[in-house]
Design a protein around this motif. Structure first.
Motif, PDB file in Angstrom:
ATOM      1  N   ALA A  90       0.821  -1.188   0.153  1.00  0.00           N
ATOM      2  CA  ALA A  90       0.164   0.092   0.075  1.00  0.00           C
ATOM      3  C   ALA A  90       0.707   1.221  -0.101  1.00  0.00           C
ATOM      4  O   ALA A  90       0.350   2.323  -0.510  1.00  0.00           O
ATOM      5  N   ARG A 118      -6.627  -1.114  -4.457  1.00  0.00           N
ATOM      6  CA  ARG A 118      -6.410  -0.300  -3.468  1.00  0.00           C
ATOM      7  C   ARG A 118      -7.527  -0.444  -2.621  1.00  0.00           C
ATOM      8  O   ARG A 118      -7.353  -0.331  -1.358  1.00  0.00           O
ATOM      9  N   GLU A 121      -7.164  -1.612   1.370  1.00  0.00           N
ATOM     10  CA  GLU A 121      -7.684  -0.893   2.522  1.00  0.00           C
ATOM     11  C   GLU A 121      -8.453  -1.727   3.406  1.00  0.00           C
ATOM     12  O   GLU A 121      -8.670  -1.513   4.750  1.00  0.00           O
ATOM     13  N   SER A 147      -8.069  -2.668   7.213  1.00  0.00           N
ATOM     14  CA  SER A 147      -8.815  -2.433   8.174  1.00  0.00           C
ATOM     15  C   SER A 147      -9.135  -3.462   9.045  1.00  0.00           C
ATOM     16  O   SER A 147      -9.586  -3.285  10.344  1.00  0.00           O
TER      17      SER A 147
END
Length: 192
Positions: free
Chosen positions: A161, A181, A185, A189
């Protein structure tokens, strides 16, 4: 077209069959992964990426041919390519296989960029396939306790990332950067 029919060296069916047997295993690094990498290489070529399709195809066949969780899987895969392929392509295929350790080809390396992008294209998969990929990776590392796996996985994804671009070819960036992406993400998370 069957996977066996996609073998780029028509006269080496013995080697093709050895590779197919090697890829026939559980976890993420399986026959489906090989198929998807070959599919993504075709997609990149159709989108205009220029690379030696035979050499990069061979590198795809070898890139995770040895996969048992050891730190030197790629090296052993590269050595297999060096010992099994004709001298004309062995060095380049082995170089490409070794490049997949970190997926950081030079910008002026179209073969390395194409292979790296095709190998990482799973990051842009639709949610259901991405989640199956993550489960496969977890199966590959079943020997690790959950907290150790989560920390290692977060470090790998965080490194990816942090790159300005996940993909090296303009074609892959156009096709896969945005959904990749989003998947990174979401998974990061969940890991934190």
């Amino acid at each position: 077209m069957s996977l066996a029919d996609r073998w780029p060296l028509g006269d080496r069916h013995d080697l093709r069959d050895e590779l197919l047997a090697a890829w026939d295993r559980d976890g993420y690094h399986d026959l489906l992964h090989l198929t998807e990498v070959l599919d993504r290489l075709e997609e990149l070529s159709a989108a205009g990426a220029a690379f030696d399709e035979v050499v990069v195809g061979l590198a795809a066949w070898f890139h995770d041919a040895v996969y048992d969780g050891a730190d030197d899987d790629e090296e052993r895969s590269a050595q297999w390519a060096e010992s099994a392929l004709p001298a004309a392509s062995a060095d380049e295929v082995a170089r490409l296989v070794r490049m997949t350790v970190h997926h950081r080809p030079d910008d002026d390396d179209p073969a390395g960029c194409a292979l790296s992008d095709a190998d990482l294209a799973i990051l842009a998969a639709p949610r259901e396939r991405y989640d199956a990929y993550v489960a496969g990776v977890r199966a590959d590392f079943a020997h690790l306790p959950d907290d150790e796996f989560r920390a290692g996985r977060a470090a790998v994804l965080g490194d990816l990332a942090a790159k300005p671009h996940l993909f090296h070819t303009p074609q892959a960036r156009e096709l896969w950067e945005s959904p990749a992406r989003a998947n990174l993400e979401r998974e990061l998370s969940q890991l934190h």
